[in-house]
Design a protein around this motif. Structure first.
Motif, PDB file in Angstrom:
ATOM      1  N   GLN A 103       3.770   0.963  -1.373  1.00  0.00           N
ATOM      2  CA  GLN A 103       4.339  -0.077  -0.674  1.00  0.00           C
ATOM      3  C   GLN A 103       3.517  -0.646   0.536  1.00  0.00           C
ATOM      4  N   ARG A 104       3.616   0.560   1.351  1.00  0.00           N
ATOM      5  CA  ARG A 104       2.916   0.551   2.615  1.00  0.00           C
ATOM      6  C   ARG A 104       1.458   0.096   2.463  1.00  0.00           C
ATOM      7  N   TYR A 105       0.697   0.860   1.519  1.00  0.00           N
ATOM      8  CA  TYR A 105      -0.668   0.423   1.120  1.00  0.00           C
ATOM      9  C   TYR A 105      -0.815  -0.769   0.796  1.00  0.00           C
ATOM     10  N   ILE A 106       0.227  -1.524  -0.043  1.00  0.00           N
ATOM     11  CA  ILE A 106      -0.010  -2.790  -0.525  1.00  0.00           C
ATOM     12  C   ILE A 106       0.166  -3.739   0.576  1.00  0.00           C
ATOM     13  N   LEU A 107       1.114  -3.473   1.536  1.00  0.00           N
ATOM     14  CA  LEU A 107       1.383  -4.499   2.652  1.00  0.00           C
ATOM     15  C   LEU A 107       0.038  -4.159   3.727  1.00  0.00           C
ATOM     16  N   ALA A 108      -0.314  -3.034   3.841  1.00  0.00           N
ATOM     17  CA  ALA A 108      -1.534  -2.982   4.732  1.00  0.00           C
ATOM     18  C   ALA A 108      -2.657  -3.874   4.069  1.00  0.00           C
ATOM     19  N   THR A 109      -2.937  -3.702   2.886  1.00  0.00           N
ATOM     20  CA  THR A 109      -4.141  -4.479   2.199  1.00  0.00           C
ATOM     21  C   THR A 109      -3.810  -6.005   2.544  1.00  0.00           C
ATOM     22  N   PHE A 110      -2.473  -6.424   2.269  1.00  0.00           N
ATOM     23  CA  PHE A 110      -2.246  -7.871   2.844  1.00  0.00           C
ATOM     24  C   PHE A 110      -2.764  -8.101   4.122  1.00  0.00           C
ATOM     25  N   PHE A 111      -2.392  -7.522   4.983  1.00  0.00           N
ATOM     26  CA  PHE A 111      -2.753  -7.378   6.378  1.00  0.00           C
ATOM     27  C   PHE A 111      -4.090  -7.439   6.573  1.00  0.00           C
TER      28      PHE A 111
END
Length: 88
Positions: A28-36
């Protein structure tokens, strides 16, 4: 953006997460960082605590909603200068 997100996930902000029992949170942190990174997050009008060592459900409480289990269930980033494309 995925490479930057992976580098960030593997960095010091995430050392408290144990891959053996917190895979979902790490993903989840990876996905949100990718979004960022994909939406030029450093130039957003409001960044909250995005990419901090805090629990991701507390990164940007006005635009990021989580379930009682800590799963991100909604993103709402209106008029925040998001630019770019989301990777497929």
């Amino acid at each position: 953006p995925q490479g930057k997100a992976l580098e960030w996930v593997l960095g010091t902000n995430n050392t408290r997460y144990n891959p053996a029992n917190q895979r979902h949170q790490i993903a989840q942190r990876y996905i949100l960082a990718t979004f960022f990174y994909s939406t030029n997050g450093w130039n957003w009008k409001q960044k909250g605590n995005m990419l901090s060592s805090d629990d991701e459900c507390k990164w940007y409480e006005h635009s990021l909603s989580c379930s009682g289990d800590g799963e991100v269930v909604m993103l709402k980033f209106e008029n925040n200068n998001l630019q770019g494309n989301l990777p497929s």
